[in-house]
Design a protein around this motif. Structure first.
Motif, mmCIF file in Angstrom:
data_model
loop_
_atom_site.group_PDB
_atom_site.id
_atom_site.type_symbol
_atom_site.label_atom_id
_atom_site.label_comp_id
_atom_site.label_asym_id
_atom_site.label_seq_id
_atom_site.Cartn_x
_atom_site.Cartn_y
_atom_site.Cartn_z
ATOM 1 N N GLN A 84 21.075 0.705 3.751
ATOM 2 C CA GLN A 84 20.507 1.793 2.967
ATOM 3 C C GLN A 84 19.343 1.310 2.100
ATOM 4 O O GLN A 84 18.327 1.995 1.967
ATOM 5 C CB GLN A 84 21.592 2.436 2.090
ATOM 6 C CG GLN A 84 22.608 3.266 2.861
ATOM 7 C CD GLN A 84 23.495 2.431 3.788
ATOM 8 O OE1 GLN A 84 23.958 1.355 3.394
ATOM 9 N NE2 GLN A 84 23.734 2.919 4.991
ATOM 10 N N VAL A 85 19.496 0.112 1.507
ATOM 11 C CA VAL A 85 18.394 -0.470 0.734
ATOM 12 C C VAL A 85 17.185 -0.704 1.638
ATOM 13 O O VAL A 85 16.039 -0.403 1.273
ATOM 14 C CB VAL A 85 18.830 -1.792 0.072
ATOM 15 C CG1 VAL A 85 17.638 -2.482 -0.594
ATOM 16 C CG2 VAL A 85 19.921 -1.548 -0.963
ATOM 17 N N ASP A 243 24.034 1.664 12.087
ATOM 18 C CA ASP A 243 25.443 1.338 11.893
ATOM 19 C C ASP A 243 26.304 2.081 12.913
ATOM 20 O O ASP A 243 25.888 3.111 13.461
ATOM 21 C CB ASP A 243 25.859 1.728 10.468
ATOM 22 C CG ASP A 243 27.095 0.970 10.009
ATOM 23 O OD1 ASP A 243 28.176 1.248 10.533
ATOM 24 O OD2 ASP A 243 26.954 0.098 9.129
ATOM 25 N N THR A 244 27.508 1.575 13.160
ATOM 26 C CA THR A 244 28.451 2.279 14.036
ATOM 27 C C THR A 244 29.071 3.479 13.336
ATOM 28 O O THR A 244 29.583 4.387 13.983
ATOM 29 C CB THR A 244 29.571 1.323 14.504
ATOM 30 O OG1 THR A 244 30.175 0.723 13.345
ATOM 31 C CG2 THR A 244 29.005 0.228 15.400
ATOM 32 N N ASP A 245 29.020 3.475 12.006
ATOM 33 C CA ASP A 245 29.549 4.574 11.209
ATOM 34 C C ASP A 245 28.464 5.643 11.044
ATOM 35 O O ASP A 245 27.424 5.397 10.423
ATOM 36 C CB ASP A 245 29.994 4.051 9.838
ATOM 37 C CG ASP A 245 30.696 5.109 9.002
ATOM 38 O OD1 ASP A 245 30.434 6.315 9.203
ATOM 39 O OD2 ASP A 245 31.510 4.730 8.131
ATOM 40 N N MET A 246 28.694 6.840 11.600
ATOM 41 C CA MET A 246 27.693 7.892 11.567
ATOM 42 C C MET A 246 27.330 8.308 10.147
ATOM 43 O O MET A 246 26.161 8.583 9.842
ATOM 44 C CB MET A 246 28.198 9.108 12.352
ATOM 45 C CG MET A 246 27.177 10.234 12.472
ATOM 46 S SD MET A 246 25.610 9.670 13.242
ATOM 47 C CE MET A 246 26.181 9.248 14.882
ATOM 48 N N MET A 247 28.317 8.335 9.246
ATOM 49 C CA MET A 247 28.036 8.729 7.873
ATOM 50 C C MET A 247 27.103 7.739 7.178
ATOM 51 O O MET A 247 26.248 8.133 6.387
ATOM 52 C CB MET A 247 29.344 8.869 7.084
ATOM 53 C CG MET A 247 30.166 10.087 7.449
ATOM 54 S SD MET A 247 29.202 11.628 7.308
ATOM 55 C CE MET A 247 28.820 11.636 5.557
ATOM 56 N N VAL A 250 23.671 8.513 8.354
ATOM 57 C CA VAL A 250 23.147 9.694 7.653
ATOM 58 C C VAL A 250 22.648 9.290 6.269
ATOM 59 O O VAL A 250 21.568 9.711 5.829
ATOM 60 C CB VAL A 250 24.232 10.787 7.537
ATOM 61 C CG1 VAL A 250 23.757 11.908 6.617
ATOM 62 C CG2 VAL A 250 24.581 11.335 8.914
ATOM 63 N N LEU A 251 23.433 8.452 5.577
ATOM 64 C CA LEU A 251 23.035 7.968 4.254
ATOM 65 C C LEU A 251 21.739 7.167 4.348
ATOM 66 O O LEU A 251 20.857 7.284 3.489
ATOM 67 C CB LEU A 251 24.156 7.113 3.653
ATOM 68 C CG LEU A 251 24.002 6.695 2.190
ATOM 69 C CD1 LEU A 251 23.895 7.914 1.289
ATOM 70 C CD2 LEU A 251 25.172 5.808 1.762
ATOM 71 N N SER A 252 21.609 6.374 5.394
ATOM 72 C CA SER A 252 20.383 5.591 5.600
ATOM 73 C C SER A 252 19.178 6.512 5.771
ATOM 74 O O SER A 252 18.101 6.260 5.223
ATOM 75 C CB SER A 252 20.527 4.697 6.832
ATOM 76 O OG SER A 252 21.505 3.698 6.625
ATOM 77 N N MET A 253 19.355 7.593 6.537
ATOM 78 C CA MET A 253 18.259 8.541 6.744
ATOM 79 C C MET A 253 17.868 9.232 5.435
ATOM 80 O O MET A 253 16.689 9.495 5.190
ATOM 81 C CB MET A 253 18.667 9.589 7.788
ATOM 82 C CG MET A 253 18.792 9.050 9.214
ATOM 83 S SD MET A 253 17.233 8.323 9.820
ATOM 84 C CE MET A 253 17.575 6.565 9.605
#
Length: 271
Positions: A84-85, A243-247, A250-253
């Protein structure tokens, strides 16, 4: 007249310099002060030293305060939310490219040699993606003449990169194994390390600023082609993948969009 507005500019530059892969020079471009930053460093030992220091002192205070106060926070964020950073700074850096393109007036000024320089710069910086990058390690806590020399050279290397948009001083410190020492010395006020590091940084800034001023004066548009390439190349270095985690993706986007909006907003205000 001291330019107090540079305090917040310095905070942004200092925060970015802590993150491996991100350049304070890129933030200076977003803020519209890059060329003046170069000129001010060069004018420190000239008759214009008062104007130079009025510009540089609040900027330096902001950079140093950000490095001291935010090192722990950013290191925590890099440990727990590294993607995310990275996406936040991806947005910031991508957001500066349109400003650079307009500044260089590339549609009218760029010729074949300019695009060659741009591609070479992309490949040069982008190749750092394949180098081993591990910002975690042990900081140097015992000092001798050899250590002081290493710290001085590390500061010189880091500052040479910091002043170039797209090339991260922190990333170079990671690659030479000095990032933990740099981070620890700033956060804990280890003066034995800070003095040689500071001298190296000051020396590197003075030398590199002279080179850049010469390039801007003699090869203005070629220099901008090189800078645009360096900035684009840094996107490949920072991009962490998905990431393998979709959430989490989404946070990254969301952070990517925040970075783009911040870059656009700062660019509109400053330019």
């Amino acid at each position: 007249m001291i330019e107090w507005r540079n305090l917040y500019r310095g905070l942004l530059m200092g925060a970015s310099d802590i993150v491996p892969g991100v350049s304070g020079g890129t933030i200076a471009v977003i803020l519209g002060i890059y060329e003046r930053f170069i000129e001010s460093i060069n004018d420190v030992f000239t008759k214009r030293w008062k104007q130079s220091l009025a510009f540089l002192i609040p900027l330096a205070v902001g950079i140093l305060f950000a490095m001291w106060s935010l090192t722990g926070v950013i290191n925590w964020a890099l440990k727990h939310y590294p993607d995310q950073v990275s996406f936040l700074f991806l947005g910031l850096i991508a957001g500066v490219i349109p400003f650079l393109a307009r500044k260089s007036n590339y549609k009218e000024t760029f010729e074949r040699t300019h695009y060659v320089l741009l591609v070479v710069a992309i490949l040069l910086v982008g190749s750092m993606f394949f180098l081993e990058q591990d910002p975690v390690g042990d900081a140097i806590t015992t000092f001798d003449p050899t250590t002081y020399l290493i710290l001085f050279l590390s500061g010189w290397l880091a500052s040479t990169a910091m002043i170039l948009p797209g090339i991260s001083g922190s990333m170079l410190l990671v690659l030479v194994g000095m990032y933990p020492t740099f981070s620890h010395a700033i956060h804990e006020f280890v003066f034995e390390a800070l003095i040689p590091l500071g001298l190296g940084i000051a020396f590197g800034l003075l030398i590199m600023s002279k080179i850049l001023r010469y390039l801007f004066h003699k090869f203005y548009y070629q220099t901008y082609a090189l800078i645009i390439g360096l900035v684009i190349g840094s996107l490949f270095v920072i991009f962490p993948g998905f990431d393998t985690d979709m959430m989490m993706n989404v946070l990254s986007m969301i952070f990517l969009i925040i970075g783009l909006l911040v870059a656009y907003g700062l660019g509109k205000i400053e330019h």
